[in-house]
Write an enzyme that holds these catalytic residues in place. Structure first.
Site, PDB file in Angstrom:
ATOM      1  N   GLY A 172      -4.818  -0.669  -3.898  1.00 12.36           N
ATOM      2  CA  GLY A 172      -5.705  -1.809  -4.051  1.00 12.36           C
ATOM      3  C   GLY A 172      -6.547  -1.980  -2.805  1.00 12.36           C
ATOM      4  O   GLY A 172      -6.236  -1.427  -1.742  1.00 12.36           O
ATOM      5  N   HIS A 176      -1.000  -9.387  -3.592  1.00  5.14           N
ATOM      6  CA  HIS A 176      -1.325  -8.853  -2.256  1.00  5.14           C
ATOM      7  C   HIS A 176      -2.836  -8.860  -2.045  1.00  5.14           C
ATOM      8  O   HIS A 176      -3.321  -9.302  -0.987  1.00  5.14           O
ATOM      9  CB  HIS A 176      -0.742  -7.432  -2.142  1.00  5.14           C
ATOM     10  CG  HIS A 176      -1.110  -6.712  -0.888  1.00  5.14           C
ATOM     11  ND1 HIS A 176      -0.174  -6.289   0.040  1.00  5.14           N
ATOM     12  CD2 HIS A 176      -2.315  -6.311  -0.379  1.00  5.14           C
ATOM     13  CE1 HIS A 176      -0.793  -5.690   1.049  1.00  5.14           C
ATOM     14  NE2 HIS A 176      -2.092  -5.679   0.815  1.00  5.14           N
ATOM     15  N   CYS A 218      -0.499  -1.672   3.517  1.00  2.00           N
ATOM     16  CA  CYS A 218      -1.855  -2.216   3.442  1.00  2.00           C
ATOM     17  C   CYS A 218      -2.777  -1.315   4.250  1.00  2.00           C
ATOM     18  O   CYS A 218      -2.418  -0.927   5.370  1.00  2.00           O
ATOM     19  CB  CYS A 218      -1.864  -3.637   4.007  1.00  2.00           C
ATOM     20  SG  CYS A 218      -3.487  -4.408   3.960  1.00  2.00           S
ATOM     21  N   LEU A 219      -3.925  -1.008   3.694  1.00  2.11           N
ATOM     22  CA  LEU A 219      -4.864  -0.126   4.397  1.00  2.11           C
ATOM     23  C   LEU A 219      -5.369  -0.771   5.689  1.00  2.11           C
ATOM     24  O   LEU A 219      -5.849  -0.068   6.579  1.00  2.11           O
ATOM     25  CB  LEU A 219      -6.027   0.256   3.484  1.00  2.11           C
ATOM     26  CG  LEU A 219      -5.629   1.074   2.238  1.00  2.11           C
ATOM     27  CD1 LEU A 219      -6.826   1.305   1.339  1.00  2.11           C
ATOM     28  CD2 LEU A 219      -4.968   2.388   2.627  1.00  2.11           C
TER      29      LEU A 219
HETATM   30 NI    NI Z   1      -3.830  -5.014   1.833  1.00  2.09          NI
END
Ligand code: NI
Length: 185
Positions: free
Chosen positions: A47, A149, A107-108
């Protein structure tokens, strides 16, 4: 199409409240979504929220592929656990059951780390797609987790801020000590 630069934890764009998208069908929004999809796939993410690419708008993309679901589930329930690649604009989340479930998140914008986060496991979400059409879905499991998220990003929240036990904030390279590989990401 272009691969966009991803903001990392500490950049102020990740801490602000993103603004609603006035016209979801605007060509610039479509271009942004196309670039975000390319960026997410390139970075191997599940995402991505617009603030993560320095655009403080209420827009997220995500996917919840079927291989993440439990094969034991009934077909109807399986459906709630999966989502195709989706762009959700001006999203709203309704918690259908406050019962939480823990899961490892990454998370990126927080590269190299994983954290154990408890979240409600059964939600409904609504929003608009890039075609201007309403989207409304029930989500469970990983699907519910990824949507929560991503929507957190629109309110300036990163997953470490949702953690109740920071001893479960670990390096991705050490995840094998605490979890099976298929349960992570
Ligand atoms: Ni994230």
């Amino acid at each position: 199409m272009a691969i966009l630069k991803i903001a990392r934890m500490g950049h102020p764009v990740l801490a602000q409240i993103a603004k609603p998208v006035a016209d979801p069908t605007h060509p610039e929004i479509r271009r942004l979504v196309n670039d975000m999809v390319e960026t997410m796939i390139d970075a191997n993410g599940a995402g991505l929220a617009a603030p993560q690419v320095h655009i403080p708008l209420r827009l997220v993309i995500f996917q919840a592929p079927g291989e993440r679901t439990d094969p034991e589930l009934e077909a109807a329930e399986q459906y709630d656990h999966t989502a195709p690649l989706t762009c959700l604009i001006n999203p709203q989340i309704e918690i259908l059951d406050p019962q939480t479930e823990g899961g490892w998140e990454g998370c990126l914008s927080v590269p190299g780390l994983r954290g154990w986060v408890e979240r409600p496991a059964h939600i409904r979400y609504r929003g608009v797609g890039v075609d201007g059409k309403a989207i409304e879905r029930i989500a469970r499991g990983f699907h519910a987790r990824v949507v929560q998220h991503e929507v957190d990003h629109l309110d300036g929240r990163l997953y470490p801020g949702r953690m109740s036990d920071l001893s479960k904030l670990i390096f991705e390279s050490e995840i094998r000590h605490v979890a099976k590989p298929e349960t992570t990401r």
